[in-house]
Write a protein that holds these residues in place. Structure first.
Motif, PDB file in Angstrom:
ATOM      1  N   ASP A 241     -23.913  32.735   0.444  1.00 18.49           N
ATOM      2  CA  ASP A 241     -22.967  32.943   1.522  1.00 18.49           C
ATOM      3  C   ASP A 241     -21.720  33.631   0.943  1.00 18.49           C
ATOM      4  OD1 ASP A 241     -21.177  32.687   3.560  1.00 18.49           O
ATOM      5  OD2 ASP A 241     -21.045  30.503   3.498  1.00 18.49           O
ATOM      6  N   ALA A 242     -21.203  34.633   1.649  1.00 18.11           N
ATOM      7  CA  ALA A 242     -20.025  35.357   1.140  1.00 18.11           C
ATOM      8  C   ALA A 242     -18.871  34.388   0.874  1.00 18.11           C
ATOM      9  CB  ALA A 242     -19.598  36.425   2.127  1.00 18.11           C
ATOM     10  N   GLY A 243     -18.776  33.319   1.703  1.00 19.89           N
ATOM     11  CA  GLY A 243     -17.705  32.329   1.517  1.00 19.89           C
ATOM     12  C   GLY A 243     -17.797  31.650   0.158  1.00 19.89           C
ATOM     13  N   ASP A 244     -19.017  31.516  -0.379  1.00 15.62           N
ATOM     14  CA  ASP A 244     -19.201  30.886  -1.693  1.00 15.62           C
ATOM     15  C   ASP A 244     -18.492  31.680  -2.774  1.00 15.62           C
ATOM     16  OD1 ASP A 244     -20.791  29.082  -0.486  1.00 15.62           O
ATOM     17  OD2 ASP A 244     -22.688  29.886  -1.244  1.00 15.62           O
ATOM     18  N   ALA A 245     -18.354  32.967  -2.550  1.00 12.70           N
ATOM     19  CA  ALA A 245     -17.759  33.824  -3.576  1.00 12.70           C
ATOM     20  C   ALA A 245     -16.265  34.042  -3.331  1.00 12.70           C
ATOM     21  CB  ALA A 245     -18.505  35.151  -3.635  1.00 12.70           C
ATOM     22  N   ARG A 246     -15.685  33.265  -2.397  1.00 18.44           N
ATOM     23  CA  ARG A 246     -14.233  33.368  -2.146  1.00 18.44           C
ATOM     24  C   ARG A 246     -13.547  32.062  -2.529  1.00 18.44           C
ATOM     25  NH1 ARG A 246     -15.532  36.693   2.590  1.00 18.44           N
ATOM     26  NH2 ARG A 246     -15.758  34.813   3.834  1.00 18.44           N
ATOM     27  N   LYS A 247     -12.279  32.165  -2.912  1.00 17.29           N
ATOM     28  CA  LYS A 247     -11.557  30.994  -3.403  1.00 17.29           C
ATOM     29  C   LYS A 247     -11.158  30.032  -2.291  1.00 17.29           C
ATOM     30  CE  LYS A 247      -8.782  32.785  -6.476  1.00 17.29           C
ATOM     31  NZ  LYS A 247      -7.601  33.153  -7.246  1.00 17.29           N
ATOM     32  N   GLY A 248     -10.994  30.551  -1.086  1.00 19.24           N
ATOM     33  CA  GLY A 248     -10.591  29.710   0.040  1.00 19.24           C
ATOM     34  C   GLY A 248      -9.259  29.036  -0.228  1.00 19.24           C
ATOM     35  N   VAL A 249      -9.193  27.720   0.019  1.00 17.91           N
ATOM     36  CA  VAL A 249      -7.918  27.005  -0.127  1.00 17.91           C
ATOM     37  C   VAL A 249      -7.589  26.666  -1.584  1.00 17.91           C
ATOM     38  CG1 VAL A 249      -8.013  25.956   2.152  1.00 17.91           C
ATOM     39  CG2 VAL A 249      -9.068  24.773   0.218  1.00 17.91           C
ATOM     40  N   TYR A 250      -8.496  26.932  -2.465  1.00 19.21           N
ATOM     41  CA  TYR A 250      -8.300  26.542  -3.866  1.00 19.21           C
ATOM     42  C   TYR A 250      -7.414  27.524  -4.629  1.00 19.21           C
ATOM     43  CZ  TYR A 250     -11.922  23.001  -3.449  1.00 19.21           C
ATOM     44  OH  TYR A 250     -12.636  21.895  -3.095  1.00 19.21           O
ATOM     45  N   ASN A 251      -6.722  27.013  -5.649  1.00 19.71           N
ATOM     46  CA  ASN A 251      -5.951  27.890  -6.538  1.00 19.71           C
ATOM     47  C   ASN A 251      -6.866  28.595  -7.532  1.00 19.71           C
ATOM     48  OD1 ASN A 251      -3.529  27.214  -5.420  1.00 19.71           O
ATOM     49  ND2 ASN A 251      -3.217  25.472  -6.807  1.00 19.71           N
ATOM     50  N   HIS A 252      -7.967  27.935  -7.843  1.00 20.96           N
ATOM     51  CA  HIS A 252      -8.862  28.491  -8.867  1.00 20.96           C
ATOM     52  C   HIS A 252     -10.313  28.311  -8.457  1.00 20.96           C
ATOM     53  CE1 HIS A 252      -5.235  27.224 -11.195  1.00 20.96           C
ATOM     54  NE2 HIS A 252      -5.355  28.481 -11.603  1.00 20.96           N
ATOM     55  N   PHE A 253     -11.125  29.310  -8.807  1.00 17.17           N
ATOM     56  CA  PHE A 253     -12.564  29.179  -8.592  1.00 17.17           C
ATOM     57  C   PHE A 253     -13.114  27.985  -9.367  1.00 17.17           C
ATOM     58  CE2 PHE A 253     -12.516  33.706  -7.261  1.00 17.17           C
ATOM     59  CZ  PHE A 253     -13.252  33.564  -6.099  1.00 17.17           C
ATOM     60  N   MET A 254     -12.570  27.753 -10.569  1.00 18.71           N
ATOM     61  CA  MET A 254     -13.126  26.672 -11.387  1.00 18.71           C
ATOM     62  C   MET A 254     -13.044  25.345 -10.644  1.00 18.71           C
ATOM     63  SD  MET A 254     -12.168  25.304 -15.164  1.00 18.71           S
ATOM     64  CE  MET A 254     -13.061  23.920 -15.889  1.00 18.71           C
ATOM     65  N   ARG A 255     -11.875  25.079 -10.036  1.00 14.95           N
ATOM     66  CA  ARG A 255     -11.716  23.804  -9.331  1.00 14.95           C
ATOM     67  C   ARG A 255     -12.650  23.764  -8.114  1.00 14.95           C
ATOM     68  NH1 ARG A 255      -9.183  18.539  -9.034  1.00 14.95           N
ATOM     69  NH2 ARG A 255     -10.914  17.835  -7.764  1.00 14.95           N
ATOM     70  N   LYS A 256     -12.765  24.899  -7.442  1.00 17.13           N
ATOM     71  CA  LYS A 256     -13.653  24.956  -6.283  1.00 17.13           C
ATOM     72  C   LYS A 256     -15.096  24.655  -6.722  1.00 17.13           C
ATOM     73  CE  LYS A 256     -15.195  28.241  -2.749  1.00 17.13           C
ATOM     74  NZ  LYS A 256     -16.244  29.177  -3.115  1.00 17.13           N
ATOM     75  N   GLU A 257     -15.460  25.232  -7.840  1.00 14.80           N
ATOM     76  CA  GLU A 257     -16.848  25.082  -8.288  1.00 14.80           C
ATOM     77  C   GLU A 257     -17.128  23.680  -8.836  1.00 14.80           C
ATOM     78  OE1 GLU A 257     -16.842  28.667 -10.588  1.00 14.80           O
ATOM     79  OE2 GLU A 257     -17.067  29.884  -8.771  1.00 14.80           O
ATOM     80  N   ILE A 258     -16.084  23.029  -9.402  1.00 17.33           N
ATOM     81  CA  ILE A 258     -16.255  21.620  -9.808  1.00 17.33           C
ATOM     82  C   ILE A 258     -16.528  20.793  -8.553  1.00 17.33           C
ATOM     83  CG2 ILE A 258     -15.025  19.587 -10.689  1.00 17.33           C
ATOM     84  CD1 ILE A 258     -13.552  21.480 -12.649  1.00 17.33           C
ATOM     85  N   ASP A 259     -15.712  21.040  -7.521  1.00 17.44           N
ATOM     86  CA  ASP A 259     -15.850  20.272  -6.273  1.00 17.44           C
ATOM     87  C   ASP A 259     -17.164  20.568  -5.554  1.00 17.44           C
ATOM     88  OD1 ASP A 259     -13.407  19.287  -6.861  1.00 17.44           O
ATOM     89  OD2 ASP A 259     -12.411  19.926  -5.023  1.00 17.44           O
ATOM     90  N   GLU A 260     -17.712  21.749  -5.778  1.00 22.71           N
ATOM     91  CA  GLU A 260     -18.948  22.127  -5.074  1.00 22.71           C
ATOM     92  C   GLU A 260     -20.191  21.439  -5.628  1.00 22.71           C
ATOM     93  OE1 GLU A 260     -17.889  26.697  -3.660  1.00 22.71           O
ATOM     94  OE2 GLU A 260     -19.096  26.373  -5.434  1.00 22.71           O
ATOM     95  N   GLN A 261     -20.036  20.730  -6.765  1.00 16.97           N
ATOM     96  CA  GLN A 261     -21.237  20.231  -7.448  1.00 16.97           C
ATOM     97  C   GLN A 261     -22.138  19.318  -6.613  1.00 16.97           C
ATOM     98  OE1 GLN A 261     -20.637  20.216 -12.091  1.00 16.97           O
ATOM     99  NE2 GLN A 261     -18.759  19.615 -11.110  1.00 16.97           N
ATOM    100  N   PRO A 262     -21.578  18.452  -5.751  1.00 19.81           N
ATOM    101  CA  PRO A 262     -22.516  17.674  -4.925  1.00 19.81           C
ATOM    102  C   PRO A 262     -23.423  18.585  -4.105  1.00 19.81           C
ATOM    103  CG  PRO A 262     -20.310  16.730  -4.826  1.00 19.81           C
ATOM    104  CD  PRO A 262     -20.184  18.037  -5.559  1.00 19.81           C
ATOM    105  N   VAL A 263     -22.848  19.652  -3.565  1.00 26.50           N
ATOM    106  CA  VAL A 263     -23.646  20.571  -2.737  1.00 26.50           C
ATOM    107  C   VAL A 263     -24.624  21.365  -3.605  1.00 26.50           C
ATOM    108  CG1 VAL A 263     -23.504  22.588  -1.221  1.00 26.50           C
ATOM    109  CG2 VAL A 263     -21.803  20.764  -1.044  1.00 26.50           C
TER     110      VAL A 263
END
Ligand code: F6R
Length: 650
Positions: A241-263
């Motif tokens: 999903d294009a949204g997966d490759a955007r930072k959204g509300v996060y300051n960093h992709f790294m934090r977003k990707e840590i949070d994404e781990q359950p999914v």
């Protein structure tokens, strides 16, 4: 390592090129540049040292208007980061502009030859020979496509290259050993080093093969081979999903990707567990029966996932080794036709890993790529591919892909054991126990499971059985994986790593120790910490601390110890050695391990889980610790200095 984006379509190209460059910055951010073919046919180039923002700040968008363009974000190999060394490179008269990812090995010879013919060079790069070679051919009256092909004929090395020529609406491109993907859109077509570059514009892609030559314009594309004969390649739809490759509300992709781990973990295991057993459509029953041993080859974080995988396999009685990919590629490594070489690689494009895969492919061994990227070189070159389905990972520091790699390997380990892999060679273990030969039998694993339940009363069981000398193999139960996403969610929501990152911000060094699956996790924790904080961090097998590293331990050394519910007593001895030198110890372990909690200075807990998967949960704490420590230091978390996400040179 360098990102290429090409856009040929209706309307202005600049905005989409800049989006593409931003989406590719994880591949390099030393400089950025674009070349546009204006509607009057002229080629205009703008390039700057620094990130895409620096380029954008300097752009004259009136001058740079045009519907066809190429862009590049650089990770320096030949020549320092500078405006002059930034891509695109031209022939000096802006007739030809080229972007390149890879290495041209014979560039010095070509440069000398071109200089002798009067060509002047303005950069230190290997790339600059390409536009000059093309210009030479154009001067000889050759058409641009043939001129492009003749230049490619002359260069040696690995490359993905795209070129624009003045007065022409097409972009010419090719690849060998470096990635290049075609994006097929409604009003424009694209080429890029990776799908996320253009995912906002199209999800229909063609994975190009080595030596494909592609000519793209607003109307469509033609692919041909070296001889110029047309080639048909399948158009695939990517499910990212294009949204997966955007930072959204996060300051960093790294934090977003840590949070994404359950999914992402749910995606990894979804549909792959039935009745407590792993079901992999890639490996029907019996298809792994002829495997005697497994060798993991990988780099960095993926190497740590391979090491973790080794422990999982050995616990099932399957011999396994992990070798850094570049070592495997260039040092003799005995294999047979019953060896399975598993290349673990998020991107599927890491040059060292591909070199090891190619070495394995030219041996009798069977090969498998465990990768995140469908259509990647590793996926295409290995005999088989197992996709980890983690979704796009943009932060340079790998996070969610480590968890998914380990989960995918855990599933594979179960399949290998079910097929009887490793049995025919009659291996036995070298563990220090007093069990008799008949106890070193697969039937013991059933006993082990019972022991775990009895001894610990934990869900899924922590294997302490070797402490009472009874367990041979610990095969765990892949059903445990189902609960993992929820457990990861609990860890992600725990604020204690942030607190400890602040509390210990002034330390001189950070040591990470662990055993079993905790050992690769210790290495991974140290790698993550050093790469984004720039602090001194090292990982060790817990038992190794006393064999040298202890000399460095002072009250200013923070020791982070990983406990997994297996052999924890031994790790407690090791932390005492550090504590008696004044070092504070942060323990990471299961919630219910009160014995450990009482003995460490600080404790980060994770929900109780068996010792095979405990390392994944401990690692999430380590990701958060590194992230917060880097945040305090105001580091460029998503783009750490000197690093790039996909290292496509050896
Ligand atoms: C560290 C990191 C690197 C990669 C390594 C291999 O956070 O991301 O160590 O793990 O460069 O990359 P892949 O997995 O793409 O082969």
């Amino acid at each position: 390592m360098c990102g290429i984006i090409v856009r040929a379509g209706v309307g202005d190209a600049l905005g989409e090129l800049l989006t593409g460059l931003r989406n590719l910055e994880y591949r390099g951010y030393d400089s950025a540049g674009v070349a546009l073919r204006r509607n009057d046919g002229e080629i205009v180039v703008c390039k700057r040292e620094g990130e895409t923002d620096a380029l954008e700040a300097d752009l004259d968008s009136d001058r740079l208007s045009g519907s066809v363009g190429i862009g590049h974000t650089r990770w320096s190999t030949h020549g320092a980061p500078s405006d002059a060394n930034a891509h695109p490179h031209t022939d000096g008269s802006n007739r030809v502009a080229v972007v390149h990812n890879g290495i041209i090995r014979n560039y010095e010879t070509l440069r000398r030859e071109l200089r002798d013919r009067g060509h002047e060079f303005t950069s230190e790069t290997d790339t600059e020979v390409i536009p000059h070679l093309v210009a030479d051919a154009l001067d000889a009256g050759i058409d641009p496509e043939t001129a492009f092909r003749s230049a490619i004929d002359r260069i040696e090395g690995s490359y993905a290259i795209a070129m624009v020529v003045d007065g022409r609406e097409e972009v010419y491109a090719t690849r060998r050993g470096s990635p290049l993907v075609l994006g097929v859109g409604e009003t424009a077509n694209y080429l890029a080093s990776d799908v996320p570059a253009f995912l906002e514009f199209t999800d229909r892609v063609v994975y190009l093969e080595d030596d494909d030559v592609v000519v793209v314009d607003a109307e469509g594309y033609q692919i041909s081979d070296v001889a110029g004969d047309p080639i048909e390649r399948t158009v695939e739809t990517v499910d990212w999903d294009a949204g997966d490759a955007r930072k959204g509300v996060y300051n960093h992709f790294m934090r977003k990707e840590i949070d994404e781990q359950p999914v992402s973990l749910r995606q990894t295991i979804n549909g792959r567990i039935e009745g407590g057993k792993s079901v992999l459509s890639e490996f029907p029953q019996g298809s792994l029966a002829d495997v005697d041993e497994v060798i993991f080859v990988a780099c960095g974080t993926s190497y740590h996932a391979g090491m973790y995988g080794c422990t999982l396999l050995r616990r099932r009685g399957i011999p396994a080794t992990a070798v850094p990919a570049n070592e495997f590629a260039h040092e003799p490594m005995p294999v047979t036709d019953r060896t399975l070489v598993i290349a673990v690689t998020q991107s599927g494009e890491t040059a060292d890993t591909l070199a090891s895969l190619r070495a394995a492919n030219s041996s009798p061994a069977r090969t498998l790529a465990v990768t995140n990227v469908v259509g990647s070189t590793a996926a295409r070159e290995a005999n088989d591919a197992l996709f980890i389905r983690a979704g796009p990972e943009i932060g340079v520091a790998a996070t969610k892909t480590f968890s998914s790699q380990v989960a995918a390997i855990a599933l594979l380990a179960d399949r290998l054991e079910d097929d009887g892999a490793g049995q025919s060679a009659g291996w036995s273990t070298a563990e220090e126990t007093d069990r008799s030969a008949d106890q070193i039998d697969r039937s013991v694993s059933t006993t082990a499971t019972k022991n775990r339940e009895g001894a610990n009363g934990r869900t899924g069981g922590g294997d302490r059985a070797e402490n009472d000398g009874q367990t041979a193999y610990d095969n765990g139960d892949v059903s445990e994986l189902r609960a993992l996403p929820d457990h990861v969610e609990t860890v992600v929501g725990d604020g204690n790593a942030a607190r400890l990152a602040t509390q210990y911000a002034d330390a001189d060094s950070y040591f990470f120790i662990g055993r079993g699956v905790g050992y690769p996790v210790a290495l991974e924790g140290a790698l993550k910490f050093k790469e984004i904080t720039y602090e001194h961090a090292e990982g060790f097998a817990a038992g190794e601390l006393k064999h040298g590293p202890l000399a460095l331990v002072t009250p200013a050394t923070v020791v982070v110890a990983i406990f997994t519910g297996r052999n924890d007593e031994r790790t407690l001895h090791n932390i005492r050695e550090a504590q008696s030198r004044g070092a504070p110890v942060i323990g990471i372990g299961p919630e219910s391990a009160t014995d450990v909690r009482e003995k460490v200075d600080e404790y980060l807990s994770y929900p109780d889980v068996g010792p095979n998967l405990a390392g994944i949960l401990a690692n999430v704490h380590l990701q958060l610790l590194a992230y917060h420590a880097a945040e305090i230091r105001d580091r460029a978390i998503d783009k750490p200095r000197n690093l790039a996400k996909s290292v496509t040179v050896e």
